[in-house]
Design a protein around this motif. Structure first.
Motif, PDB file in Angstrom:
ATOM      1  N   TYR A  40       0.838  -1.188   0.000  1.00 33.67           N
ATOM      2  CA  TYR A  40       0.000   0.000   0.000  1.00 33.67           C
ATOM      3  C   TYR A  40       0.881   1.248   0.000  1.00 33.67           C
ATOM      4  O   TYR A  40       1.984   1.245   0.535  1.00 33.67           O
ATOM      5  N   VAL A  99      -6.645  -4.139   4.253  1.00 30.58           N
ATOM      6  CA  VAL A  99      -7.000  -2.738   4.046  1.00 30.58           C
ATOM      7  C   VAL A  99      -7.258  -2.031   5.384  1.00 30.58           C
ATOM      8  O   VAL A  99      -6.745  -0.926   5.596  1.00 30.58           O
ATOM      9  N   GLU A 156      -3.312   0.607  -3.501  1.00 32.06           N
ATOM     10  CA  GLU A 156      -2.673  -0.703  -3.490  1.00 32.06           C
ATOM     11  C   GLU A 156      -1.814  -0.741  -4.750  1.00 32.06           C
ATOM     12  O   GLU A 156      -2.299  -0.494  -5.850  1.00 32.06           O
ATOM     13  N   ILE A 171      -7.721   2.729  -3.228  1.00 27.43           N
ATOM     14  CA  ILE A 171      -8.504   1.952  -2.267  1.00 27.43           C
ATOM     15  C   ILE A 171      -9.475   2.853  -1.509  1.00 27.43           C
ATOM     16  O   ILE A 171     -10.649   2.525  -1.356  1.00 27.43           O
ATOM     17  N   ASP A 185     -14.259   4.778   1.077  1.00 27.49           N
ATOM     18  CA  ASP A 185     -13.777   3.752   0.154  1.00 27.49           C
ATOM     19  C   ASP A 185     -14.037   4.162  -1.291  1.00 27.49           C
ATOM     20  O   ASP A 185     -15.044   4.802  -1.593  1.00 27.49           O
TER      21      ASP A 185
END
Length: 106
Positions: free
Chosen positions: A3, A57, A80, A94, A105
């Motif tokens: 990430y 996440v 990501e 993400i 999100d």
């Protein structure tokens, strides 16, 4: 997973802007401003892309939020990116973070 958090750091309240030397010959070299005759670049903010450690996440969001809280940034984007690129916008978006609103999100 790999990430990356992208965010912008504004100059502090007492600083009008960031100053750093720009030397095309010795790129990546950091030297005090008082010790160089290189052109001085002024910037009101700095863009950053930082690797975030997290297996999931939610873990990445928690780690990223700690980084945001300890910086002057107010917004950030979590990507990501298995390629481990340091280039802005690379990977799959993400979520985004906005201070006071939290995570949204993608």
């Amino acid at each position: 997973m790999t990430y990356f958090l992208e965010y912008t750091v504004p100059a502090g309240p007492d600083d009008a802007e960031f100053e750093f030397p720009h030397d095309e010959i010795q790129t990546g070299t950091t030297i005090p401003l008082s010790e160089t005759d290189a052109e001085i670049v002024h910037a009101p903010e700095l863009s950053a892309r930082t690797g975030i450690i997290g297996a999931t996440v939610p873990e990445a969001k928690l780690e990223a939020e700690q980084l945001i809280i300890h910086s002057r940034a107010t917004e950030a984007s979590l990507y990501e990116d298995p390629s481990n690129s340091l280039q802005s916008g690379i990977g799959t978006l993400i979520a985004t973070f906005v201070e006071g609103r939290g995570w949204q999100d993608a």
